[in-house]
Design a protein around this motif. Structure first.
Motif, PDB file in Angstrom:
ATOM      1  N   UNK A   1      16.439   8.104  27.574  1.00 61.72           N
ATOM      2  CA  UNK A   1      16.986   7.495  26.353  1.00 61.72           C
ATOM      3  C   UNK A   1      18.512   7.605  26.332  1.00 61.72           C
ATOM      4  N   UNK A   2      18.996   8.813  26.507  1.00 67.51           N
ATOM      5  CA  UNK A   2      20.446   9.027  26.444  1.00 67.51           C
ATOM      6  C   UNK A   2      20.913   9.704  27.731  1.00 67.51           C
TER       7      UNK A   2
ATOM      8  N   UNK B   1      23.638   9.969  28.914  1.00 71.39           N
ATOM      9  CA  UNK B   1      25.001  10.486  28.878  1.00 71.39           C
ATOM     10  C   UNK B   1      25.125  11.741  28.032  1.00 71.39           C
ATOM     11  N   UNK B   2      24.045  12.211  27.481  1.00 71.64           N
ATOM     12  CA  UNK B   2      24.162  13.345  26.559  1.00 71.64           C
ATOM     13  C   UNK B   2      24.626  14.594  27.300  1.00 71.64           C
ATOM     14  N   UNK B   3      25.361  15.441  26.573  1.00 80.34           N
ATOM     15  CA  UNK B   3      25.929  16.603  27.256  1.00 80.34           C
ATOM     16  C   UNK B   3      24.850  17.596  27.698  1.00 80.34           C
TER      17      UNK B   3
END
Lengths: 461, 919
Positions: free
Chosen positions: A313-314, A316-318
């Motif tokens: 989904x994400x 790029x999340x940290x």
């Protein structure tokens, strides 16, 4: 036969409207004789009038719309006082002869009025509350909405108790049959009340932690706290069954469950919130679940499976960097492979191009993989990026920029570019040249490694 | 990158748009977004402080002038205002003589309308009549006389019904029923239904008139090598086919300056959209025309060099430049295809679906933009927006936005614009946000959480918002201004706040910015004609918007350039004025004071009798006023504008000059008189058609017939006369009539072949004007003066045998004085106009080109022959002939086409006399 019905108009229609239409009877009947075979009075009349006169609207409707545009203009120019004066005139729409317009008038007035009162320099909580109380009872349909918004306004002003009272009042409000949407609305109101209960609960909890153990006062306070938990949990539990985004509700509910040791219950809530297909794919749901599992010291495989979905989904999340570390430490080879893909995916997104940690991880990981001779992994990840990463990350312009702004980043990127694109890459060449000038040690080691190992040369071998 | 940790609670209930009682519908009303009320208090133990408002914290955007100022000189082409839906819907006073070309299918319209609003149309009646109708059930009580059996009636209705007209077949029963019940039945619903129908019709027209090709805007800013110099790229020209690159110098204190003349590039199609982007110091300009797209690279010196042109068969609807990779573009076409295009690598089709995304919508509008991931694109149509991976199979991807209940859309709501709001600065906003505009609302969506709008605001724009631009924060940490421009010129500025770890919010209530119309008071008052011209110009649709942040300004400033459909570029300087406490421009008090006031302004109830405190009743926002410099700027612009020839030459009363009478009389073929008389009586412009069709033989040198029949010329001639439709009809239908007409024309052509010389002269009217003639009017008077001087010798030199002819001719002149001119020697002033016979004696100073002179020479003798053959019916033509010629020569500088293709009767001009008198 038809006439006999005239005496009992529909409940919604006001008598004046009825009278008006009766008065117009004569005209309509006159047109029957001359018109076509079947007469459609409503149709022909209105087509006619719209065609010949332009405006069918009555003068009142015309004025109303002008008034509305005045209000909107004043609001957009932040002339709150002027807007409020216009709004006073606009109240007249509550008596519009057109029942449909009369129906929507309270909502319009509430929207405009609350916005104006929120920003008006001379408005205060009392004014706003008085306005809200009036508006609640004008449009029966809007009672719940206005109540909720009023409560939120009070919360915003820090008047938690008033807000609570308001929500309580709204919850117990009944008028006729409840529509489906009203039911949902009541649940939302209850959820907000539950949230306020939770706040009280957490306040009590901090108070309780200050008390001595096993005193009578402690017991009483604990009892009090439990009652708040019970109230809150019932309401919060209800709302999170309905599809939606319920981050604050879920968080507070889970926190309370955890406090009382109901780990299974908390996990179930979070799992449902994350994996229910009726819910939107909310990244926070997965993040909450991951954090919960991490706190619970769940097995790594479990964590990885949660983060796998978040990665989709994400990307790029940290947390993805954390995910990479997990994967790297894992024993399974497929996880190692995924670890590379995770890093690539982080750096795909435009907001992460200068994430130095990600570049450091990537450089280190590429080196490791090169040493472990898993070139095919790199090539697999690289094949879908080789046509755009060079311009996206490793252009000459970026080399200059990165070197100027952040030398460490530039070196990490240069190392990666060297491995991926070979020693002929512009980025690598620029940074190694600049690095040699200032005799940067890291550049030297980097150069040395890239000269020996890069995927271009390895392909040839 | 972070994802907002705590999202606002909201329902997620999929469904069709327009569910009025969708519980989500109230969750995003305009005000709660500004108030951020849906954000639950984070920590209840801490007393929530009153947040400082945007104004107190950052200041207030103010403008130097109450309205935008003209930036560039007005283009030299007239501007014809476009149709509005009002013009089409109402018969009242149409501003334009021509009728609508597009039509709404009324039956289809009503059919759908009744389906959509069936509850209103039929519901109340059904409920009213419920008790009195029996639909075929066994009767309960025979005694109830008020119950009617409607079984047969319903059967009749469900019988044969020709499509589109259910009432074509009527039974006597139906007829009886409708006559008896008609008067009662309709009234209940008429108010509602009529209003809805009217609204719907106007919406339909608006839809038809919405020029979707203008989506995105046609004004672009290209930053230059130095920070205070840049270029504006915009189209001009009546056909919008001239792309201009105007260098602009930005000044820190005053307005921008245009440096020199723009670089002009003439294109073969109208420019619909201009996109500019500078990535990695490479400035690119992408231009979309109807069937072509093109990219230019702008060098550091500011020279545009074309890179590649792309032809699209179906027509392109959107183009966008990648914010990540230099030289990468996304193009979408009406066929539903979306392509990734780069001049180096060519085209790559990513997605193709002729159907719309969510539900069926007839619009073929498509749009594509980039996302935070360089390999992902958004594909939008009227019903939704989809995320598509360039690398993956085209059918993979998910919906980012859907016109439906999730976003609590209204019925009939459609996507008008979908724009990626990626920002380069990481701290300001998430680079994953997308702006979606519909005709009612504005949505912000995060591509990581599809379908759930992060923000919704009801923009209440009167015109479709087709332009949007996100600007960098004016100062570090400040909210980002988002500009939204409606086609009608309405502008809104929103302030978006929220770093990478919080949801985007409106930091302040949105504000409106002055539009071009607000500049009207800055212009001097004109006479009605000029005023109308100016107003039309300022009301022209807004087709481009470009905001520029000039570097190193003492206070945060932005320059807002606006391009109107008339080709005018206006600018406005906005700057963030720090809040000076309680002394505010519009008497807005410091927000801290709000709790101190015990006396409220009487707004606590809707009691209208409550008097308002009159202390601050005059909040005039425009502390700014028109300064002399701005007024001078407007005045200069206006002066140039008024020199632009109007679209249609104004009617001027003809001045009767007998010279003209004499001259043009030759063209008469009998029919002309009636035509002229009719035109005069009606006071309208005399048209070529009134004087009979034109000769087609002996074409001017430049003209070549396109075939034996030369239909093109015919058609051009017909349409020039405003009879294009008739011509077409005659071509389509009755060939008999056509044949007749043609034979008649042929006859006339033979008769009037000598007029070709006349036409030839008209062709040179522009040559003439190029030779420095100040204006046709001057020319005429000079020429007639010279005539007066030379008349005496001429009269004497007329050969005796021709004098009688001349006398005959002069006898029929309509002039009141002509009665006395039975002899050429008469001293009557009317005889002054008789042309000279001596070529040498009449000076024709303006013909310096010998070639022109020779071309103007008709076969000697032919003209004089005509003159004597049919002198009686010549005269009436002349006044308007002169007018015709006048208008043509006026036009000639504007349009060269008409003077070439429309042979005018300009032969009446004095200078042509010399070659004619060749006998």
């Amino acid at each position: 036969m038809m006439r006999s019905q005239n005496g009992a108009p529909d409940m919604d229609d006001s008598s004046d409207e009825w009278m008006r239409s009766v008065e117009e009877d004569d005209e309509t009947e006159a047109s029957i004789g001359s018109g076509p075979e079947v007469h459609l009075p409503w149709l022909s009349q209105h087509i006619q009038s719209s065609v010949s006169h332009g405006h069918k609207r009555t003068n009142f409707a015309e004025t109303t719309s002008i008034c509305l545009s005045f209000i909107q203009e004043a609001v957009l120019k932040h002339q709150w006082q002027q807007a409020s004066e216009f709004l006073q005139c606009y109240f007249q729409t509550l008596e519009d002869v057109n029942s449909q317009k009369r129906h929507v008038a309270p909502e319009n007035i509430w929207k405009l009025g609350s916005a104006i009162l929120y920003h008006h320099p001379k408005s205060n909580v009392e004014t706003f509350s008085a306005f809200a109380e009036r508006m609640k009872n004008i449009g029966v349909q809007n009672y719940l909405k206005i109540s909720l918004q009023h409560a939120l306004y009070l919360l915003h002003k820090g008047m938690v108790e008033d807000a609570y009272r308001n929500l309580n009042q709204a919850e117990s409000w009944r008028y006729g049959e409840m529509s489906a949407s009203q039911e949902k609305l009541v649940k939302l109101i209850q959820a907000y009340r539950g949230l306020l209960d939770y706040y009280t609960w957490s306040k009590k909890r901090t108070e309780l932690s200050k008390f001595d153990m096993d005193s009578f006062a402690t017991n009483a306070a604990a009892q009090d706290m439990h009652s708040y938990f019970r109230q809150a949990s019932v309401n919060l539990h209800e709302i999170i069954k309905i599809p939606g985004v319920w981050d604050p509700f879920v968080k507070s509910y889970v926190e309370m469950l955890e406090y009382y040791g109901d780990q299974d219950g908390a996990r179930q809530v979070l799992t449902d919130y994350a994996y229910d297909n009726d819910f939107p794919s909310n990244p926070n749901a997965h993040i909450y679940l991951y954090k919960f599992l991490k706190k619970e010291k769940a097995p790594v495989d479990k964590l990885i499976s949660v983060l796998k979905i978040l990665h989709q989904i994400v990307p790029s999340h940290k947390i993805m960097l954390e995910f990479h570390t997990l994967l790297r430490k894992s024993k399974k080879e497929e996880h190692h492979k995924l670890g590379l893909e995770v890093l690539f995916a982080v750096l795909d997104i435009s907001g992460c191009t200068e994430n130095i940690t990600a570049w450091r991880y990537l450089a280190r990981y590429l080196k490791k993989i090169m040493m472990e001779k898993h070139l095919d992994w790199i090539q697999e990840g690289w094949s879908s990026r080789k046509d755009w990463w060079p311009t996206f990350h490793f252009s000459y312009y970026l080399a200059k920029k990165n070197w100027k702004e952040n030398k460490i980043l530039a070196v990490k990127k240069a190392f990666t570019s060297g491995i991926l694109l070979g020693k002929g890459c512009k980025y690598f060449m620029y940074v190694s040249k600049q690095g040699c000038k200032i005799r940067e040690k890291s550049v030297k080691t980097m150069k040395k490694f890239v000269m020996k190992h890069n995927i271009l040369d390895s392909e040839e071998l | 990158m972070d994802f907002p940790d705590n999202l606002f609670p909201t329902f997620f209930l999929p469904g069709p748009p327009g569910l009025s009682d969708s519980p989500g519908s109230y969750l995003a009303p305009a005000w709660s977004d500004c108030m951020q009320l849906l954000k639950p208090p984070q920590d209840p133990s801490v007393n929530p402080q009153h947040e400082t408002s945007y104004v107190t914290k950052w200041g207030r955007w103010t403008s130097d002038t109450p309205g935008p100022l003209p930036f560039l000189r007005p283009v030299a082409e007239p501007w014809e205002p476009e149709l509005t839906s009002r013009d089409l819907l109402f018969q009242g006073q149409l501003r334009r003589p021509f009728g609508p070309k597009a039509t709404v299918d009324v039956i289809e319209q009503l059919n759908q309308f009744l389906w959509d609003h069936g509850d209103v149309a039929f519901g109340p009646l059904g409920r009213l009549l419920q008790e009195n109708f029996n639909l075929g059930e066994p009767k309960k009580s025979q005694k109830d006389r008020t119950v009617m059996n409607a079984e047969w009636l319903v059967q009749d209705l469900s019988g044969h019904q020709p499509k589109g007209c259910p009432w074509a077949h009527l039974s006597a029963r139906q007829r009886r029923f409708s006559l008896r019940g008609g008067s009662v039945l309709g009234e209940e619903v008429d108010g509602l239904l009529g209003g809805l129908l009217h609204e719907e019709l106007e919406t339909r027209w608006k839809e038809l008139l919405l020029n979707e090709s203008r989506t995105g805007g046609a004004l672009g800013w290209i930053p230059g090598a130095r920070p205070h110099v840049g270029q504006l790229a915009y189209p001009t020209g009546q056909a919008c086919n001239q792309l201009n690159f105007q260098k602009v110098k930005l000044s820190t204190t005053s307005g921008p300056q245009a440096l020199g003349d723009p670089t002009r590039i003439l294109l073969q199609g109208p420019v619909r959209q201009v996109v500019t982007r500078t990535i990695q110091e490479e400035a690119l300009v992408a231009v979309r025309s109807d069937h072509h797209c093109a990219v230019w690279r702008v060098s550091r010196q500011g020279h545009p060099e074309p890179l590649q042109v792309l032809g699209t068969e179906k027509g392109a609807t959107g183009i966008s430049l990648s914010p990540h990779l230099p030289g990468e573009l996304a193009v979408c076409t009406r066929s539903g295809a979306v392509c990734l295009w780069s001049p180096q690598d060519g085209l790559q089709q990513i997605y193709k679906d002729p159907e719309t995304l969510v539900f069926k919508d007839p619009s073929s509008w498509r749009w594509a933009d980039f996302t935070a991931h360089p390999r992902m694109l958004t594909v939008a149509d009227r019903t939704g927006v989809r995320l598509t991976d360039v690398r993956g199979p085209p059918d993979r991807g998910e919906l980012l936005f859907r016109v439906g209940a999730e976003a609590s859309c209204k019925q009939g709501e459609r996507v008008l614009l979908a724009q990626y709001l990626g920002t380069s600065s990481p701290a300001s906003l998430n680079p994953t946000l997308h702006l979606i505009c519909t005709q009612f609302s504005l949505y912000l969506l995060d591509e990581r959480l599809p379908l759930v709008p992060m923000l919704k605001w009801n923009h209440a724009l009167m015109s479709p918002p087709l332009l949007a631009q996100l600007l960098p924060p004016p100062c570090p940490g400040a909210p980002l201004p988002l500009l939204l421009g409606g086609l009608g010129g309405h502008l809104r500025m929103l302030h978006l706040s929220g770093g990478s770890s919080s949801t985007p919010q409106l930091a302040a209530p949105p504000q409106s910015l002055p539009s071009l119309r607000d500049s009207l008071p800055g212009f001097p008052v004109l006479e009605p004609h000029g005023e109308q011209l100016l107003q039309d110009r300022l009301k022209a649709p807004l087709t481009g918007l470009a905001a520029v942040v000039p570097p190193s300004c003492p206070s945060p400033t932005m320059l807002l350039f606006q391009l109107s459909a008339a080709g005018d570029v206006f600018y406005q300087r906005l700057w963030l004025q720090p809040d000076t406490g309680s002394e505010n421009a519009d008497s807005l008090q410091n927000s801290n004071s709000c709790t101190d006031h015990a006396d409220d302004p009487g707004l606590d109830s809707h009691d209208q009798t409550t008097a308002t405190s009159s202390l601050d009743t005059a909040p005039i926002p425009s502390a700014v006023s028109w300064n002399p410099r701005a007024v001078a700027c407007c005045r200069r612009w206006l002066k140039t504008l008024l020199q632009v020839p109007p679209a249609l030459p104004p009617w001027t009363p003809p001045t009767f000059s007998l010279h003209r009478l004499r001259w043009s009389g030759k063209e008469d073929k009998g029919k002309g008189r009636e035509g002229l008389q009719a035109a005069m009586a009606e006071g309208r412009l005399l048209q070529q058609g009134d004087l009979g069709p034109l000769p087609s033989s002996d074409p001017p040198p430049a003209h070549e017939p396109f075939g034996p029949e030369d239909k093109l010329t015919e058609r051009l001639e017909a349409s020039w006369e405003g009879k294009g439709a008739i011509w077409w009809d005659s071509q389509q239908g009755d060939t008999q009539v056509l044949r007749k007409r043609r034979s008649r024309e042929k006859r006339r052509t033979q008769l009037s072949s000598s007029f070709s010389s006349v036409r030839t002269t008209s062709d040179f009217s522009d040559i003439d004007s190029r030779h420095g003639t100040p204006s046709p009017l001057h020319r005429t008077s000079e020429a007639s003066q010279s005539l007066e001087l030379s008349q005496e010798p001429w009269v004497r030199s007329v050969p005796r045998e021709r004098r009688q002819t001349l006398r005959d001719y002069l006898a029929v002149l309509p002039s009141p004085d002509s009665g006395s001119c039975s002899t050429p020697q008469s001293q009557n002033p009317s005889s002054q106009t008789i042309p000279t016979s001596e070529p040498g004696q009449h000076s024709v100073p303006r013909f310096q080109d010998p070639r022109t002179q020779t071309l103007l020479c008709p076969p000697p003798g032919s003209s004089s022959a005509h003159c004597s053959q049919n002198p009686s019916s010549q005269t009436p033509c002349s006044p308007d002939t002169r007018f015709n010629s006048l208008s043509h020569s006026q036009n000639s500088s504007v349009r060269s086409l008409p003077s070439r293709h429309t042979p005018s009767l300009a032969g009446s001009q004095p200078r042509k006399k010399k070659p004619r008198m060749g006998f």
